[in-house]
Design an enzyme around this catalytic site. Structure first.
Site, PDB file in Angstrom:
ATOM      1  N   GLY A  96       1.045  -4.688   2.455  1.00  0.00           N
ATOM      2  CA  GLY A  96       1.310  -5.686   3.475  1.00  0.00           C
ATOM      3  C   GLY A  96       0.803  -5.245   4.831  1.00  0.00           C
ATOM      4  O   GLY A  96       0.308  -6.056   5.621  1.00  0.00           O
ATOM      5  N   THR A  97       0.913  -3.942   5.118  1.00  0.00           N
ATOM      6  CA  THR A  97       0.417  -3.415   6.392  1.00  0.00           C
ATOM      7  C   THR A  97      -1.074  -3.654   6.540  1.00  0.00           C
ATOM      8  O   THR A  97      -1.556  -4.066   7.604  1.00  0.00           O
ATOM      9  CB  THR A  97       0.725  -1.909   6.496  1.00  0.00           C
ATOM     10  OG1 THR A  97       2.142  -1.726   6.494  1.00  0.00           O
ATOM     11  CG2 THR A  97       0.151  -1.319   7.767  1.00  0.00           C
ATOM     12  N   CYS A 157      10.525  -0.208  10.772  1.00  0.00           N
ATOM     13  CA  CYS A 157       9.217   0.378  10.493  1.00  0.00           C
ATOM     14  C   CYS A 157       9.155   1.869  10.786  1.00  0.00           C
ATOM     15  O   CYS A 157       8.164   2.511  10.460  1.00  0.00           O
ATOM     16  CB  CYS A 157       8.140  -0.355  11.284  1.00  0.00           C
ATOM     17  SG  CYS A 157       8.656  -0.924  12.894  1.00  0.00           S
ATOM     18  N   HIS A 190       6.299  -6.095  -2.462  1.00  0.00           N
ATOM     19  CA  HIS A 190       7.527  -5.338  -2.757  1.00  0.00           C
ATOM     20  C   HIS A 190       8.758  -5.952  -2.103  1.00  0.00           C
ATOM     21  O   HIS A 190       9.887  -5.643  -2.472  1.00  0.00           O
ATOM     22  CB  HIS A 190       7.377  -3.877  -2.332  1.00  0.00           C
ATOM     23  CG  HIS A 190       7.474  -3.638  -0.855  1.00  0.00           C
ATOM     24  ND1 HIS A 190       6.438  -3.894   0.015  1.00  0.00           N
ATOM     25  CD2 HIS A 190       8.492  -3.165  -0.099  1.00  0.00           C
ATOM     26  CE1 HIS A 190       6.814  -3.585   1.237  1.00  0.00           C
ATOM     27  NE2 HIS A 190       8.056  -3.140   1.204  1.00  0.00           N
TER      28      HIS A 190
END
Length: 377
Positions: free
Chosen positions: A71-72, A321, A198
């Site tokens: 996703g990052t 994060c 995820h």
């Protein structure tokens, strides 16, 4: 001791639907889908099926879906790709003060290369004022980044309202939908969006980059010699197929959001009632259904998480994060909320009333004990 897992916002256990598909896909999806031989054509068919399934679940076109390594990576490529496509128009990148660190790091990367970055503040619930976003972006910003909902406190952002206002200035909107995708429909008006498998029970290491047809997106990083210029490297075909299976299963569970919303409401009320000097943050109603964040005065967040873990409850603390270092949350700081003694609880498909009641039973005891150790009466 049996652990009660209450950190679904950080990563959900692999969905049973994904587990079954993943095992089968490893047997048939091992080849490079860009080759021409039989095993490669099988892998290509599996990848295309995964793309179609994700597109259908998210309400987008199949050719707008690209699988990434995380996703990052989807956030970085999506946001910086929009900025690259608009570099002749402007170098200004606008984002809210509560974006995930993936957005903040991309913005810093953009600034280090001569770009301009403008941060828009939020109110006490973590929500931006659409007028403030438009004022920062108009006229002529390159791109605006606005999350669909916050990863830490769950507050939903007025994405549709902001997008409609930006359209008058032809400024594209990037949406980080990693926290909400699979749990609620994508908001309207975005040009590029990102999601992470995820979060909904797919395997870790699979992200989704969604680029609307017609969006002025350009590759911000070195390209690969593959058919889809938005993707880099050999796709994780089994992972993509398992992510799609989990997404379909989660999207089909129509009652999940209501169940989880009720559990979190019970947590919010229970924490307020049983723990003195506590700050329950985020929007009361217009929020993600599955998570709640609260901060306890005079308590260290690391100690609180450790003691709850000893009693069988796995929860999170610190920034969503940077929790491994337990740094104070930039999200809570931007909201003007208490940043220490922070706990983030998030429920999942198997969380029960008994799980919530158990946490509420031990939490006051743990907080009281930690305050006593710190010399707080």
């Amino acid at each position: 001791m049996t652990k009660t897992y209450l950190d679904f916002a950080s990563g959900a256990p692999l969905h049973p639907a994904a587990r079954e598909v993943l095992i089968a896909a490893y047997e048939h999806g091992y080849a490079d889908p860009r080759r021409l031989h039989g095993p490669a054509r099988n892998a290509r068919l599996l990848l295309d099926n995964a793309r179609e399934a994700c597109a259908e679940a998210l309400g987008v076109r199949a050719d707008e879906v690209t699988f990434t390594a995380s996703g990052t990576h989807a956030v970085h490529a999506g946001l910086l790709g929009l900025a690259a496509g608009r570099r002749r128009v402007s170098k200004r990148l606008v984002h809210s003060a509560v974006e995930h660190s993936a957005v903040l790091h991309a913005a810093r990367w953009h600034a280090d290369r001569g770009g301009e970055v403008v941060e828009v503040p939020v109110d006490a619930t973590g929500r931006v004022d659409p007028a403030a976003v438009v004022a920062a972006a108009a006229p002529g910003a390159a791109v605006v980044a606005l999350q669909s909902a916050n990863h830490e406190v769950g507050t939903r952002q007025p994405v549709g309202e902001v997008a409609a206002a930006l359209a008058a200035y032809d400024v594209p909107l990037f949406v980080d939908a990693c926290a909400s995708a699979g749990r609620s429909p994508l908001p309207s008006g975005w040009a590029v969006a990102a999601a992470s498998a995820h979060k909904w029970g797919g395997p870790a290491g699979v992200g989704l980059l969604l680029v609307r047809r017609g969006a002025r997106w350009r590759p911000p990083f070195p390209v690969d010699e593959r058919a889809d210029e938005r993707g880099i490297g050999f796709e994780n075909v089994p992972g993509a197929l398992a992510a799609a299976a989990a997404l379909q299963a989660v999207a089909a569970d129509r009652d999940a959001a209501a169940r989880q919303h009720a559990l979190v409401a019970r947590l919010r009320d229970g924490v307020r009632a049983s723990v003195p000097d506590v700050d329950v943050v985020g929007a009361e109603h217009d929020r993600l259904p599955h998570l709640v964040t609260f901060s306890c005065l005079y308590v260290d967040g690391e100690a609180l998480v450790t003691e709850l873990d000893r009693r069988g409850y796995a929860v999170a603390s610190g920034s969503a994060c940077t929790a491994s270092s337990l740094e104070p949350s930039h999200v809570l700081a931007a909201m003007g909320a208490l940043t220490h003694g922070n706990v983030r609880v998030s429920v999942g498909r198997d969380t029960t009333d008994a799980d919530v009641d158990g946490l509420l039973a031990v939490l006051p005891e743990v907080v009281t004990d930690l305050r006593r150790r710190a010399g707080i009466p």
